[in-house]
Scaffold this motif. Structure first.
Motif, mmCIF file in Angstrom:
data_model
loop_
_atom_site.group_PDB
_atom_site.id
_atom_site.type_symbol
_atom_site.label_atom_id
_atom_site.label_comp_id
_atom_site.label_asym_id
_atom_site.label_seq_id
_atom_site.Cartn_x
_atom_site.Cartn_y
_atom_site.Cartn_z
ATOM 1 N N SER A 38 18.765 38.047 29.133
ATOM 2 C CA SER A 38 19.745 37.870 30.200
ATOM 3 C C SER A 38 19.291 36.750 31.138
ATOM 4 O O SER A 38 18.325 36.901 31.870
ATOM 5 C CB SER A 38 19.892 39.188 30.968
ATOM 6 O OG SER A 38 20.791 39.034 32.032
ATOM 7 N N VAL A 39 19.985 35.638 31.067
ATOM 8 C CA VAL A 39 19.671 34.490 31.915
ATOM 9 C C VAL A 39 20.828 34.341 32.900
ATOM 10 O O VAL A 39 21.889 33.836 32.557
ATOM 11 C CB VAL A 39 19.498 33.205 31.073
ATOM 12 C CG1 VAL A 39 19.209 32.011 31.966
ATOM 13 C CG2 VAL A 39 18.397 33.386 30.044
ATOM 14 N N ASP A 40 20.625 34.828 34.101
ATOM 15 C CA ASP A 40 21.689 34.757 35.103
ATOM 16 C C ASP A 40 21.093 34.647 36.503
ATOM 17 O O ASP A 40 19.886 34.679 36.686
ATOM 18 C CB ASP A 40 22.626 35.963 34.990
ATOM 19 C CG ASP A 40 21.905 37.290 35.127
ATOM 20 O OD1 ASP A 40 20.974 37.392 35.948
ATOM 21 O OD2 ASP A 40 22.267 38.233 34.425
ATOM 22 N N ARG A 41 21.917 34.546 37.471
ATOM 23 C CA ARG A 41 21.476 34.324 38.855
ATOM 24 C C ARG A 41 20.891 35.574 39.521
ATOM 25 O O ARG A 41 20.342 35.495 40.609
ATOM 26 C CB ARG A 41 22.636 33.804 39.687
ATOM 27 C CG ARG A 41 23.771 34.793 39.775
ATOM 28 C CD ARG A 41 24.980 34.183 40.444
ATOM 29 N NE ARG A 41 26.101 35.105 40.298
ATOM 30 C CZ ARG A 41 26.918 35.428 41.258
ATOM 31 N NH1 ARG A 41 26.779 34.878 42.430
ATOM 32 N NH2 ARG A 41 27.887 36.266 41.053
ATOM 33 N N TYR A 42 21.016 36.719 38.880
ATOM 34 C CA TYR A 42 20.568 37.959 39.507
ATOM 35 C C TYR A 42 19.077 38.205 39.349
ATOM 36 O O TYR A 42 18.522 39.084 39.974
ATOM 37 C CB TYR A 42 21.358 39.148 38.945
ATOM 38 C CG TYR A 42 22.836 38.995 39.179
ATOM 39 C CD1 TYR A 42 23.370 39.118 40.465
ATOM 40 C CD2 TYR A 42 23.694 38.680 38.141
ATOM 41 C CE1 TYR A 42 24.718 38.951 40.702
ATOM 42 C CE2 TYR A 42 25.051 38.520 38.364
ATOM 43 C CZ TYR A 42 25.552 38.653 39.649
ATOM 44 O OH TYR A 42 26.890 38.482 39.869
ATOM 45 N N LEU A 78 17.769 51.557 8.437
ATOM 46 C CA LEU A 78 18.198 50.767 9.591
ATOM 47 C C LEU A 78 18.709 49.432 9.068
ATOM 48 O O LEU A 78 18.036 48.773 8.285
ATOM 49 C CB LEU A 78 17.023 50.544 10.551
ATOM 50 C CG LEU A 78 17.326 49.738 11.809
ATOM 51 C CD1 LEU A 78 18.338 50.474 12.691
ATOM 52 C CD2 LEU A 78 16.048 49.464 12.587
ATOM 53 N N PHE A 79 19.911 49.058 9.497
ATOM 54 C CA PHE A 79 20.527 47.838 8.992
ATOM 55 C C PHE A 79 20.760 46.779 10.065
ATOM 56 O O PHE A 79 21.006 45.626 9.744
ATOM 57 C CB PHE A 79 21.849 48.165 8.298
ATOM 58 C CG PHE A 79 21.660 49.061 7.113
ATOM 59 C CD1 PHE A 79 21.101 48.571 5.942
ATOM 60 C CD2 PHE A 79 21.999 50.394 7.172
ATOM 61 C CE1 PHE A 79 20.912 49.390 4.843
ATOM 62 C CE2 PHE A 79 21.805 51.223 6.075
ATOM 63 C CZ PHE A 79 21.260 50.726 4.913
ATOM 64 N N HIS A 80 20.689 47.191 11.323
ATOM 65 C CA HIS A 80 20.915 46.215 12.391
ATOM 66 C C HIS A 80 20.198 46.666 13.650
ATOM 67 O O HIS A 80 20.230 47.839 14.011
ATOM 68 C CB HIS A 80 22.411 46.071 12.672
ATOM 69 C CG HIS A 80 22.706 44.972 13.639
ATOM 70 N ND1 HIS A 80 22.788 45.182 14.989
ATOM 71 C CD2 HIS A 80 22.911 43.653 13.457
ATOM 72 C CE1 HIS A 80 23.043 44.028 15.594
ATOM 73 N NE2 HIS A 80 23.115 43.092 14.693
ATOM 74 N N LEU A 81 19.548 45.723 14.318
ATOM 75 C CA LEU A 81 18.842 45.997 15.571
ATOM 76 C C LEU A 81 19.267 44.969 16.607
ATOM 77 O O LEU A 81 19.339 43.771 16.317
ATOM 78 C CB LEU A 81 17.332 45.895 15.361
ATOM 79 C CG LEU A 81 16.460 45.977 16.618
ATOM 80 C CD1 LEU A 81 16.508 47.382 17.214
ATOM 81 C CD2 LEU A 81 15.025 45.585 16.300
ATOM 82 N N GLN A 82 19.564 45.443 17.799
ATOM 83 C CA GLN A 82 19.863 44.552 18.915
ATOM 84 C C GLN A 82 19.070 45.033 20.126
ATOM 85 O O GLN A 82 19.049 46.220 20.435
ATOM 86 C CB GLN A 82 21.350 44.565 19.248
ATOM 87 C CG GLN A 82 21.703 43.608 20.369
ATOM 88 C CD GLN A 82 23.194 43.580 20.661
ATOM 89 O OE1 GLN A 82 23.886 44.565 20.495
ATOM 90 N NE2 GLN A 82 23.685 42.441 21.088
ATOM 91 N N ILE A 83 18.407 44.087 20.783
ATOM 92 C CA ILE A 83 17.637 44.394 21.992
ATOM 93 C C ILE A 83 18.028 43.391 23.065
ATOM 94 O O ILE A 83 18.031 42.188 22.817
ATOM 95 C CB ILE A 83 16.112 44.317 21.738
ATOM 96 C CG1 ILE A 83 15.708 45.254 20.596
ATOM 97 C CG2 ILE A 83 15.339 44.633 23.013
ATOM 98 C CD1 ILE A 83 14.269 45.110 20.153
ATOM 99 N N ILE A 84 18.350 43.897 24.241
ATOM 100 C CA ILE A 84 18.682 43.047 25.382
ATOM 101 C C ILE A 84 17.589 43.227 26.430
ATOM 102 O O ILE A 84 17.294 44.342 26.848
ATOM 103 C CB ILE A 84 20.047 43.421 26.006
ATOM 104 C CG1 ILE A 84 21.157 43.442 24.956
ATOM 105 C CG2 ILE A 84 20.381 42.470 27.153
ATOM 106 C CD1 ILE A 84 21.436 42.122 24.293
ATOM 107 N N THR A 85 16.985 42.129 26.846
ATOM 108 C CA THR A 85 15.919 42.166 27.843
ATOM 109 C C THR A 85 16.268 41.247 29.009
ATOM 110 O O THR A 85 17.046 40.308 28.848
ATOM 111 C CB THR A 85 14.565 41.741 27.220
ATOM 112 O OG1 THR A 85 13.578 41.676 28.254
ATOM 113 C CG2 THR A 85 14.647 40.409 26.525
#
Length: 124
Positions: A97-101, A50-57
């Motif tokens: 995720s920093v947004d108005r929703y 594994l060379f790259h990890l991305q996590i979106i919360t």
């Protein structure tokens, strides 16, 4: 673990297509910590690099277990690069995720928490 059969099969196919790059996103990854941990075990078991990890919360939860899992993935990536001096901010990315929703909580709290807890392990 039969309950993970479909998880293992579908994610494994996706992972093979994007060799070495792993991305977890919604639903909400912090609600699937067992699966994330299990997938890391599979990578070790089958000796898959594994060379790259991305996590979106969405930042709904601030989780110590999530922090530990990210650190574990980060350590695995260091092993794959065979270099303990690798600057992980280029290889492990956590997005909040920093947004108005998002109502009823402030995702900026999670953003600051993860920045502090994952310093040196990931770019948040």
């Amino acid at each position: 673990m039969p309950e993970y059969y479909y998880f293992k099969r579908s994610y494994w196919e996706i992972f093979k297509a994007n060799w070495g790059f792993l991305h977890f996103t919604g639903g909400e990854p912090t609600l699937a910590l067992e699966e994330m941990d299990y997938f890391l075990d599979l990578l070790y078991e089958y000796r898959i690099p594994l060379f790259h990890l991305q996590i979106i919360t969405n930042g709904y939860e601030k989780s110590e277990k999530f922090v530990q899992i990210v650190k574990d993935y980060s350590e695995m990536i260091k092993l794959c690069y065979l270099d303990k001096k690798v600057d992980m901010k280029y290889y492990v990315t956590i997005g909040v995720s920093v947004d108005r929703y998002h109502v009823g909580y402030d995702p900026k709290d999670a953003l600051e928490y993860y920045k502090k807890e994952l310093k040196g392990y990931a770019k948040v």
